[in-house]
Design a protein around this motif. Structure first.
Motif, PDB file in Angstrom:
ATOM      1  N   ALA A 274      48.007  12.063   2.255  1.00 23.27           N
ATOM      2  CA  ALA A 274      48.640  13.577   2.029  1.00 23.27           C
ATOM      3  C   ALA A 274      50.234  13.440   2.084  1.00 23.27           C
ATOM      4  O   ALA A 274      50.819  14.043   1.038  1.00 23.27           O
ATOM      5  N   ASP A 279      52.163  16.302  -0.509  1.00 22.99           N
ATOM      6  CA  ASP A 279      51.658  17.419  -0.308  1.00 22.99           C
ATOM      7  C   ASP A 279      51.843  18.219   1.056  1.00 22.99           C
ATOM      8  O   ASP A 279      51.050  17.492   2.061  1.00 22.99           O
ATOM      9  N   ALA A 282      48.309  19.919   2.718  1.00 22.50           N
ATOM     10  CA  ALA A 282      47.443  19.019   3.199  1.00 22.50           C
ATOM     11  C   ALA A 282      47.656  18.052   4.309  1.00 22.50           C
ATOM     12  O   ALA A 282      46.728  17.980   5.234  1.00 22.50           O
ATOM     13  N   ALA A 283      49.032  17.670   4.242  1.00 24.87           N
ATOM     14  CA  ALA A 283      49.312  16.990   5.527  1.00 24.87           C
ATOM     15  C   ALA A 283      49.258  17.603   6.755  1.00 24.87           C
ATOM     16  O   ALA A 283      48.689  17.199   7.966  1.00 24.87           O
ATOM     17  N   TRP A 286      45.510  18.085   8.029  1.00 26.43           N
ATOM     18  CA  TRP A 286      45.104  17.004   8.702  1.00 26.43           C
ATOM     19  C   TRP A 286      45.706  16.608   9.869  1.00 26.43           C
ATOM     20  O   TRP A 286      44.998  16.063  10.957  1.00 26.43           O
TER      21      TRP A 286
END
Length: 455
Positions: A274, A279, A282-283, A286
């Protein structure tokens, strides 16, 4: 081994595969809800449509294909044990279940001896081994002769990647089937089945019902255990439980994350990709999944340093500074304040210009260094602290770069006789645009020096 028994007529819509006689109501009432709702046939299994649907490997077995040894790989609560039981039922085989956590070599010998006795009387054995990855290499090898001669059909269940946890010899004799976590729709089907079997409605508001499905996290067994907890309150559906009260009743389920096994590697891979994919949202997701699962923050900090040098590199040299600063900030602040510095770094890295040019250059240079052997540096760039070394030509002809007009001499720094190689090719993004301009100018100086026959 006998093949699955076929019914006298073709199955109709909603018909079951591998029919069996359901237990009596009295027996059902004394069992936990997940056991009471255990499917009586493969056709009743919820989820795993890719395995049980038309043409799927398990559907083919239900339709008469002889079962073979298999490894069921997937998260908890997805039906691995249930499917193995139903396979044995449909094949007319004895079902034997053991756990690799509680079993040893002596237990395996007893299982194999009993299976041989059944085989002599014409009955096959399906041996289901839960957590098969817990067996060591030699224990896994002990299955091989009995799988090969048909004494047992082995069904091994594992939550871990079989490629890493199981012997190659065992894997070559078994088909790996991947069980997927249940979808929210699958969990909803389970809740509806529980309501139908118990003859009552879950006393939950719509939002609380959705929250319960989320708490199950794709695990059917957990979903039914939570459902049983809700029914145990005795609440009338006319006064349903809301989300806040549900959380108090069932408490919070720990996330499905084992920081020492597959979950650890899957999530760090997701975070890294990610960031590489620029992104930040999204990073961050996670990153938070791993923090929430109990991952060591300093492990994440180390991985972010790696991302800074591998995927951002000289497109933004400050990325490495930021990653190290975030690590230092966490060391200084500790938890929970220090996690914010790491989260900020995640956003910085994800939004930075990306280049793997230095990463690729390192790999190419390493290969060239290994291939070219132990060639010495050219003598003109060697120091000559002694008269002997001077007499041997050490340092002769060296040009001091700072003394040149361009600040670069253009002389050769590779070993004599070794072709000059270009490893580093700037990516054309961020700071590397300026680096590329400098490299072009310096390359022109080298070409001019070469034309003049200099070093």
């Amino acid at each position: 081994m006998a093949k699955p028994r076929s019914s006298s007529s073709a199955p109709t819509e909603g018909a079951t595969l591998f029919e069996s006689v359901p237990p009596s109501p009295a027996v059902l009432a004394s069992r936990p809800l997940p056991d009471r709702l255990r499917p009586a046939s493969l056709g009743d299994v919820i989820g795993q449509e890719h395995l049980l649907g038309e043409g799927g490997p398990l559907r083919r077995i239900a339709d008469g294909e002889a079962p073979r040894s298999m490894i069921f790989w997937g998260p908890p609560g997805t039906g691995k044990t249930t499917v193995a039981r139903l396979m044995a039922k449909g094949a007319g085989a004895h079902f034997e279940q053991i756990s690799a956590i509680f079993s040893g070599v002596a237990d395996l010998r007893k299982v194999f001896d009993a299976a041989k006795d059944r085989q002599r009387f014409g009955q096959g054995t399906i041996l289901f081994v839960d957590e098969i990855h817990r067996f060591n290499r030699s224990q896994q090898d002990s299955f091989l002769p009995f799988v090969e001669d048909g004494t047992i059909i082995l069904i091994g269940a594992t939550t871990e990647n079989p490629s890493f946890e199981l012997n190659g010899a065992l894997l070559s004799r078994a088909k790996v089937l991947v069980f997927r976590r249940l979808t929210d729709d699958n969990i909803e089907q389970l809740l509806a089945r529980a309501e139908s079997v118990l003859g009552k409605t879950l006393p939950l508001t719509p939002d609380a019902r959705g929250a319960l499905i989320g708490m199950a996290d794709g695990d059917g067994r957990t979903a039914l255990n939570l459902t049983e907890d809700v029914f145990a309150t005795g609440r009338d559906p006319s006064h349903p439980i809301d989300t806040a009260e549900l959380t108090e009743i069932v408490q919070r389920r720990a996330p499905l994350y084992d920081k020492n096994r597959d979950g650890h590697y899957d999530l760090i891979s997701a975070l890294h990709k990610a960031v590489r994919g620029s992104d930040p949202d999204a990073a961050l997701y996670w990153f938070c999944r791993m923090i929430d699962g109990g991952e060591a923050p300093l492990y994440l900090a180390r991985r972010m340093v790696r991302m800074a040098v591998e995927d951002i590199g000289l497109a933004d040299p400050n990325a490495l500074v930021q990653a190290n600063a975030a690590k230092d900030a966490y060391d200084f602040l500790g938890s929970p304040e220090g996690e914010l510095a790491l989260a900020q770094c995640v956003v910085y890295l994800a939004t930075a210009p990306k280049s793997n040019a230095a990463y690729k250059a390192y790999g190419a240079a390493m290969r060239y260094a290994k291939e070219s052997g132990s060639l010495p540096p050219p003598k003109h760039i060697l120091n000559a602290p002694t008269k002997l070394m001077k007499s041997e030509g050490y340092g002769a002809g060296y040009v001091y770069d700072h003394a040149t007009e361009e600040g670069v001499s253009g002389q050769n720094y590779f070993p004599d006789g070794l072709d000059r190689a270009e490893f580093y090719h700037p990516g054309g993004r961020g700071y590397e645009v300026r680096i590329e301009e400098r490299l072009r100018a310096w390359a022109e100086v080298r070409r001019e020096v070469a034309r003049r026959g200099g070093r």
